[in-house]
Motif scaffolding. Structure first.
Motif, mmCIF file in Angstrom:
data_model
loop_
_atom_site.group_PDB
_atom_site.id
_atom_site.type_symbol
_atom_site.label_atom_id
_atom_site.label_comp_id
_atom_site.label_asym_id
_atom_site.label_seq_id
_atom_site.Cartn_x
_atom_site.Cartn_y
_atom_site.Cartn_z
ATOM 1 N N PHE A 2 -23.593 13.868 -6.097
ATOM 2 C CA PHE A 2 -24.197 14.973 -6.409
ATOM 3 C C PHE A 2 -25.615 15.093 -5.716
ATOM 4 O O PHE A 2 -26.253 16.382 -5.636
ATOM 5 C CB PHE A 2 -24.472 14.751 -7.965
ATOM 6 C CG PHE A 2 -24.845 16.071 -8.906
ATOM 7 C CD1 PHE A 2 -24.281 17.070 -8.457
ATOM 8 C CD2 PHE A 2 -26.094 15.867 -9.726
ATOM 9 C CE1 PHE A 2 -24.816 18.129 -9.132
ATOM 10 C CE2 PHE A 2 -26.636 17.058 -10.404
ATOM 11 C CZ PHE A 2 -25.889 18.390 -10.178
ATOM 12 N N SER A 3 -26.238 13.996 -5.274
ATOM 13 C CA SER A 3 -27.679 14.182 -4.598
ATOM 14 C C SER A 3 -27.286 15.092 -3.374
ATOM 15 O O SER A 3 -28.145 15.615 -2.959
ATOM 16 C CB SER A 3 -28.143 12.820 -3.891
ATOM 17 O OG SER A 3 -28.223 11.984 -5.074
ATOM 18 N N ALA A 4 -26.224 15.072 -2.753
ATOM 19 C CA ALA A 4 -26.106 15.766 -1.506
ATOM 20 C C ALA A 4 -25.807 17.323 -1.960
ATOM 21 O O ALA A 4 -25.695 17.972 -0.825
ATOM 22 C CB ALA A 4 -24.597 15.059 -0.889
ATOM 23 N N ILE A 5 -25.766 17.596 -2.977
ATOM 24 C CA ILE A 5 -25.770 19.195 -3.296
ATOM 25 C C ILE A 5 -26.746 19.644 -4.122
ATOM 26 O O ILE A 5 -26.754 20.685 -4.499
ATOM 27 C CB ILE A 5 -24.395 19.517 -3.885
ATOM 28 C CG1 ILE A 5 -24.090 18.599 -5.083
ATOM 29 C CG2 ILE A 5 -23.301 19.621 -2.785
ATOM 30 C CD1 ILE A 5 -22.687 19.023 -5.632
ATOM 31 N N THR A 6 -27.724 18.606 -4.673
ATOM 32 C CA THR A 6 -28.839 19.219 -5.246
ATOM 33 C C THR A 6 -30.324 18.463 -4.868
ATOM 34 O O THR A 6 -30.205 17.487 -4.263
ATOM 35 C CB THR A 6 -28.611 18.884 -6.892
ATOM 36 O OG1 THR A 6 -29.571 19.486 -7.590
ATOM 37 C CG2 THR A 6 -28.844 17.288 -7.094
ATOM 38 N N GLY A 7 -31.400 19.258 -5.229
ATOM 39 C CA GLY A 7 -32.499 18.564 -4.529
ATOM 40 C C GLY A 7 -33.422 17.792 -5.561
ATOM 41 O O GLY A 7 -34.362 17.381 -5.204
ATOM 42 N N SER A 8 -32.746 17.730 -6.788
ATOM 43 C CA SER A 8 -33.615 17.104 -7.533
ATOM 44 C C SER A 8 -33.339 15.446 -8.273
ATOM 45 O O SER A 8 -31.996 15.551 -8.894
ATOM 46 C CB SER A 8 -33.947 17.935 -8.869
ATOM 47 O OG SER A 8 -34.072 17.229 -10.215
ATOM 48 N N LEU A 64 -31.427 8.409 -5.990
ATOM 49 C CA LEU A 64 -31.124 8.963 -4.738
ATOM 50 C C LEU A 64 -31.144 10.514 -4.423
ATOM 51 O O LEU A 64 -31.275 10.746 -3.436
ATOM 52 C CB LEU A 64 -29.449 8.630 -4.533
ATOM 53 C CG LEU A 64 -28.852 7.250 -4.491
ATOM 54 C CD1 LEU A 64 -27.651 6.866 -4.521
ATOM 55 C CD2 LEU A 64 -29.802 6.552 -3.402
ATOM 56 N N GLY A 65 -31.511 11.170 -5.566
ATOM 57 C CA GLY A 65 -31.639 12.781 -5.566
ATOM 58 C C GLY A 65 -32.452 13.106 -4.439
ATOM 59 O O GLY A 65 -32.075 14.204 -3.897
ATOM 60 N N SER A 66 -33.593 12.685 -4.428
ATOM 61 C CA SER A 66 -34.472 13.321 -3.551
ATOM 62 C C SER A 66 -34.740 12.763 -2.043
ATOM 63 O O SER A 66 -35.098 13.175 -1.258
ATOM 64 C CB SER A 66 -36.042 13.024 -4.053
ATOM 65 O OG SER A 66 -35.984 13.730 -5.312
ATOM 66 N N LEU A 67 -33.742 11.659 -2.046
ATOM 67 C CA LEU A 67 -33.737 10.955 -0.535
ATOM 68 C C LEU A 67 -32.774 11.724 0.195
ATOM 69 O O LEU A 67 -32.945 11.930 1.110
ATOM 70 C CB LEU A 67 -33.660 9.437 -0.930
ATOM 71 C CG LEU A 67 -34.178 8.368 0.304
ATOM 72 C CD1 LEU A 67 -35.838 8.731 0.246
ATOM 73 C CD2 LEU A 67 -34.195 6.993 -0.248
ATOM 74 N N ILE A 68 -31.668 11.798 -0.373
ATOM 75 C CA ILE A 68 -30.320 12.162 0.366
ATOM 76 C C ILE A 68 -30.569 13.729 0.155
ATOM 77 O O ILE A 68 -30.793 14.310 -0.770
ATOM 78 C CB ILE A 68 -29.119 12.042 -0.483
ATOM 79 C CG1 ILE A 68 -28.914 10.290 -0.254
ATOM 80 C CG2 ILE A 68 -28.003 12.660 0.186
ATOM 81 C CD1 ILE A 68 -27.676 9.991 -0.846
ATOM 82 N N PRO A 69 -30.556 14.381 1.510
ATOM 83 C CA PRO A 69 -30.912 15.973 1.330
ATOM 84 C C PRO A 69 -29.834 16.671 0.759
ATOM 85 O O PRO A 69 -28.486 16.366 0.554
ATOM 86 C CB PRO A 69 -30.844 16.339 3.047
ATOM 87 C CG PRO A 69 -30.095 15.260 3.543
ATOM 88 C CD PRO A 69 -30.420 14.059 2.613
ATOM 89 N N PRO A 70 -29.866 17.932 0.265
ATOM 90 C CA PRO A 70 -31.499 18.542 0.192
ATOM 91 C C PRO A 70 -32.271 18.047 -0.834
ATOM 92 O O PRO A 70 -31.815 17.222 -1.648
ATOM 93 C CB PRO A 70 -30.964 19.855 -0.212
ATOM 94 C CG PRO A 70 -29.783 19.967 -1.076
ATOM 95 C CD PRO A 70 -28.949 18.870 -0.567
ATOM 96 N N SER A 71 -33.681 18.050 -0.650
ATOM 97 C CA SER A 71 -34.468 17.299 -1.454
ATOM 98 C C SER A 71 -35.720 18.312 -1.445
ATOM 99 O O SER A 71 -36.374 18.764 -0.718
ATOM 100 C CB SER A 71 -34.801 16.013 -0.817
ATOM 101 O OG SER A 71 -36.050 15.732 -1.121
ATOM 102 N N LEU A 72 -35.952 18.552 -2.944
ATOM 103 C CA LEU A 72 -37.108 19.497 -3.302
ATOM 104 C C LEU A 72 -38.303 18.711 -2.846
ATOM 105 O O LEU A 72 -39.372 19.255 -2.262
ATOM 106 C CB LEU A 72 -37.140 19.716 -4.734
ATOM 107 C CG LEU A 72 -36.254 20.625 -5.242
ATOM 108 C CD1 LEU A 72 -36.731 21.032 -6.708
ATOM 109 C CD2 LEU A 72 -35.864 21.860 -4.368
HETATM 110 NA NA NA Z 1 -30.581 15.665 -2.559
#
Ligand code: NA
Ligand code: NA
Lengths: 447, 169, 318
Positions: free
Chosen positions: A122-128, A164-172
């Motif tokens: 999910f990190s890979a498709i969200t920025g937060s 992992l959300g902000s490390l794996i792109p995309p990332s706000l």
């Molecule tokens: Na992300």
């Protein structure tokens, strides 16, 4: 008043207001405005003239605020937030989790591993990060509790996975870092990939060891596999894989700018959701409204921070501080350790965006003066902020997990569970600190 | 980053007015239009020529909508990002008192923003300047939207201050 | 002791930044340290679009202004971006400087914007860098070219398909074939490494972008004493020659290096044939007419004055 005193007073006022529960945007913007009027009104050797200070201050406020909002590159922020929200409402997240469950069912603590890998997906498709924790927490924690998992393992895994959300792109956070340090978003996104995967590996290893030592904490998913589950598993994976491939592959091979990647993947997520009948007028509007509200909140903070940064830049406080530092000339390792500890400490109390915008005007020039690669430093800062999300007393991810799980799971349980995951995560951090190539190899090899 | 608290996340949340909710919906629509513009141009550029002229400028104008129009809803539902760790222990009266302080600081900041935004609109109108491209979009369009968003934000803050003061007294 | 805040949108690198450093050093030396400049690079104080307004309001005392961002407010000054026959760097720069300092209509425009003109930059002559070899104007038919302003308008009239994007995105666009050619200057081709993905340059030597100068807040100027003002304006005039020399050297160096090859990539330069050059200038005239129509009454006289300055400088130079 000399610039040093003025800066001291203004920074002090910001912190006082923050402690008194004033929103970050108001505190930063209000204090920056006062600072600007005083700065411009005070020509050296002359009396304070507020009227003279007002015109340039207003002009700078207008220029900062409007240019920040009226920006093409920054449109990737709402677009990436929108991508996460649409993917959630289109059940792309849920399907991803279900698929991973099937694929990882034979591993020790398979459900926990699926939850963490699901977070990575999910990190890979969200920025937060927090969005990650919230989405996966809602799905995965109740499921693990149903299978009699240890509540600490169940909730800790998702809280940690969420980071992992902000490390794996995309990332706000990377986008915001890029704006305030004038680094390339491309470079930062690519730099986050390997550290993100490494962190994922660390979390999976933690589950593995945990479940080997205490098998009773993760009773097996006793295989109520329906026929055809394997095929289903692959079907649930592809939307997330396509979207991730589009963002990272598109940027790596130079097919898209990050803004284009954001827009195209949002449209594709919409198309997948509609084709599968998961998106209707109603939840589409919900996704849209959630997105613009979050965007609005973030931009208000960021534009206030832009004013604050302008004020700091005007006072020339950072060059002075750098001269002072140069005079002392501490070894780089010492400075780096101090900065790492500083971020870990402040990460206990403040929200990630707030930390970024408040600290970057000070820490980045220091790092730059040592000739440090600012892309690498960005990875380190974001990793530290991620760790801050699960450390007490303020751990945003912990609170989010707590809010979406049954009340039988206490806050202390979640913190303790997440703390176990921190052990190996600190090791990952040390690895990233000592081997910059882990972060820099991918961006440096890009097209 | 912040999660997506729903509109009733804060127990003291005030429900936004119909106008504010309508503006937020426009902002949401603006988001999807933005994605569509960029995507159409990416795809049409591969096939030959970009279909939508001045896409960069159009996206910039839409950004003003997307960011400024939901501010009323965000403020009414008390979703601005803040640090509440240090004041969690206060009784609810104390929290209302701090909310009053919050609105006062907000009014100061947003009031200055409104003044600055007004100067921006005035200048854009007086100079009649535009973004040089195919459409030559006048600068006052975006500046006016910006001012509108800030002005409604300011009104919302006054309402919030009034409500919290009444609770306090 | 006066410290002037200077706002520049660009990074502290390259020939232009070096020229600014020279300017600051000279100013400090010639005023015995009484007037110095404090730079805010990379748009850290004001972005490129906000600099004109920021100078007028006193956010910055001095700054780099790009006329393209305010096509209406600096309408007459945008004459510097017109595709007239001014591709000799020295001549072109001296003409725009003289025009901006001496022509009442331009001075009035600067007054209205609340700023004082100090001196000028240039990008150097406009060239075309392409993926495949282009040698004549006839080949422009259907060609996808990234271009901007009146140069783009003219290329469109010659049958090209105009694409707008920022210079930073051009590398990828050339590499992927999204565009065939890019309007650019030699030093900037090198800076953005476009020679790696587009090995042919059609040397148009066509106009320059000179609506690109240094402006000052009038009140900040008035705060200096008469001798300091004198020093500043003299230095500003010398800056024109300094920049012209520096840019000429930079451009020659970039061209030479790219022709010789950098890390295995090189360019082939084809000069535009003479008869095509005449046609290019003829078609450019239409873009110039557009500007004349837009800018209204005084524009024609300003253009005459500008052409006269160019002609005078050109004959002196030869
Ligand atoms: Na992300
Ligand atoms: Na924390």
């Amino acid at each position: 008043m000399d610039p040093v005193t003025l800066t001291g007073v203004i920074v002090g006022a910001v912190f006082l207001l923050l402690v008194l529960r004033v929103p970050i945007a108001y505190a930063l913007g209000g204090c920056a405005a006062v600072g600007l009027v005083l700065f411009f009104g005070w020509r050296p050797g002359q009396a304070l003239d507020l009227a003279r200070g007002l015109r340039p201050a207003l002009s700078l406020i207008e220029a900062n605020a409007y240019s920040f909002v009226h920006s093409y590159p920054l449109s990737m922020i709402p677009l990436f937030i929108g991508l996460g929200n649409v993917a959630f409402h289109a059940d792309i997240t849920t399907d991803l989790y279900r698929s991973l469950r099937v694929l990882l069912r034979r591993m020790p603590g398979g459900l926990a591993m699926a939850s963490i890998t699901g977070c990575a997906g999910f990190s890979a498709i969200t920025g937060s990060s927090v969005a990650c924790a919230a989405a996966m927490g809602r799905i995965a924690v109740p499921e693990m509790l149903r299978y009699k998992y240890n509540p600490g393992l169940a909730s800790g895994a998702v809280a940690a996975g969420g980071t992992l959300g902000s490390l794996i792109p995309p990332s706000l956070l990377f986008v915001i870092y890029a704006i305030f340090t004038e680094q390339s978003v491309n470079g930062l996104f690519l730099a986050g990939v390997v550290p993100g995967l490494l962190s994922l590996l660390g979390f999976l290893l933690t589950v593995f060891i945990w479940c080997r030592l205490r098998p009773q904490d993760a009773p097996g998913d006793d295989g109520e596999m329906e026929p055809g589950a394997g095929r289903f598993a692959l079907r649930g994976l592809w939307p997330a894989l396509v979207l991730f491939g589009l963002v990272v592959g598109g940027i790596y091979f130079g097919i898209f700018t990050p803004t284009e990647a954001a827009a195209v993947s949002l449209v594709i997520a919409l198309a997948i959701g509609m084709a599968r009948g998961k998106l209707n007028r109603e939840n589409l509007m919900t996704a849209g409204l959630d997105t613009v509200r979050q965007t609005s909140m973030i931009f208000l903070v960021a534009l206030a921070a832009k004013m604050f940064t302008s004020f700091i830049s005007l006072t020339r406080i950072t060059p002075m501080a750098l001269d002072w530092l140069k005079a002392i000339d501490p070894p780089f390792a010492l400075v780096l350790i101090a900065i790492v500890l500083f971020y870990l400490l402040i990460g206990m109390f403040l929200d990630s965006i707030g930390i970024l915008v408040l600290t970057l005007p000070f820490t980045v020039p220091v790092m730059a003066s040592y000739g440090v690669d600012l892309i690498w430093f960005g990875v380190i800062v974001i990793k530290l902020l991620e760790i801050g999300l699960i450390t007490p007393p303020i751990g945003l991810n912990i609170f989010v997990i707590k809010s979406v799980t049954p009340s039988s799971v206490t806050l202390a349980t979640v913190f303790r569970g997440a703390a176990i995951f921190l052990l190996l995560d600190i090791l990952v951090l040390v690895l990233l600190l000592t081997v910059p190539a882990l972060s820099l190899w991918l961006p440096n090899s890009a097209f | 980053m912040r999660d997506l608290p729903t509109e009733d996340a804060d127990p003291d949340a005030v429900s936004a007015t119909g106008i504010e909710r309508f503006l937020a919906r426009i902002a949401a629509a603006g988001l999807f239009v933005m994605a569509a513009i960029v995507t159409i141009n990416v795809v049409s550029r591969w096939l030959g020529r970009a279909l939508i002229p001045d896409d960069v400028y159009l996206v910039q104008e839409l950004m003003v909508l997307v960011i400024l129009l939901p501010l009323g809803v965000v403020t009414a539902t008390r979703q601005h990002i803040k640090v509440d760790l240090f004041t969690e222990w206060l009784p609810s009266r104390g929290k209302v008192a701090l909310a009053v302080l919050e609105h006062l600081v907000g009014l100061f900041f947003v009031g200055l923003l409104a003044w600055a935004a007004w100067l921006g609109v005035r200048k854009a109108w007086l100079t009649q300047d535009y973004y040089a491209g195919v459409l030559d979009i006048p600068m006052w369009v975006g500046h006016s939207t910006f001012l509108l968003g800030i002005a409604l934000f300011l009104i919302r803050l006054v309402v919030m201050l009034w409500r919290d003061l009444r609770t306090l007294i | 002791q006066t410290v002037l805040r200077f706002s520049d949108y660009g990074p502290n690198r390259g020939a232009r930044a070096a020229a600014l450093e020279w300017f600051a050093e000279e100013l400090a030396t010639r005023t015995d340290g009484a007037v110095s400049i404090e730079f805010h690079w990379g748009g850290s104080l004001l972005g490129g679009r906000d600099t004109l307004g920021g100078i007028a309001s006193g956010v910055a005392d001095i700054g780099t202004v790009v006329g393209f961002f305010t096509p209406k407010e600096l309408e007459l000054y945008s004459i510097g971006d017109l595709p007239v026959a001014n591709s000799d760097i020295q001549t072109g720069m001296r003409a725009i400087y003289d025009l901006s300092t001496q022509d009442d209509r331009l001075t009035a425009e600067f007054d209205a914007a609340g700023v004082r003109y100090l001196t000028n930059y240039t990008t150097g002559p406009v060239e075309l860098i392409c993926r495949s070899e282009i040698t004549t104007l006839d080949e422009f038919q259907g060609l996808k070219i990234r271009a901007s302003g009146p140069y783009g308008d003219t290329l469109k009239r010659l049958g090209a398909e105009i694409v707008t994007m920022s210079q930073a995105d051009v590398y990828q666009a050339l590499d992927s074939g999204l565009i065939d050619c890019n309007q650019n200057y030699y030093y900037s081709m090198r800076a953005y490494r476009q020679y790696e993905v587009a090995p042919y340059v059609l040397e148009l030597n066509w106009g320059q972008n000179m609506s690109f100068g240094i402006f000052m807040n009038p009140a900040s100027f008035d705060m200096l004493d008469a001798s300091q003002q004198e020093i500043l304006t003299t230095l500003a005039s010398e800056f024109v020659d300094y920049v012209a020399d520096a840019m000429t050297a930079e451009i020659d160096d970039a061209k030479e290096a790219m022709v010789a090859g950098i890390d295995g990539s090189s360019i082939t330069v084809t000069p535009l044939p003479e008869e095509d050059r005449a046609r290019l200038l003829e078609v450019s005239q239409e873009a110039i007419s557009d500007w004349l129509n837009r800018a209204g009454d005084p524009a024609a006289e300003v253009l005459d004055a500008y052409q006269a300055l160019l002609a005078a400088g050109g004959s002196e130079g030869q």
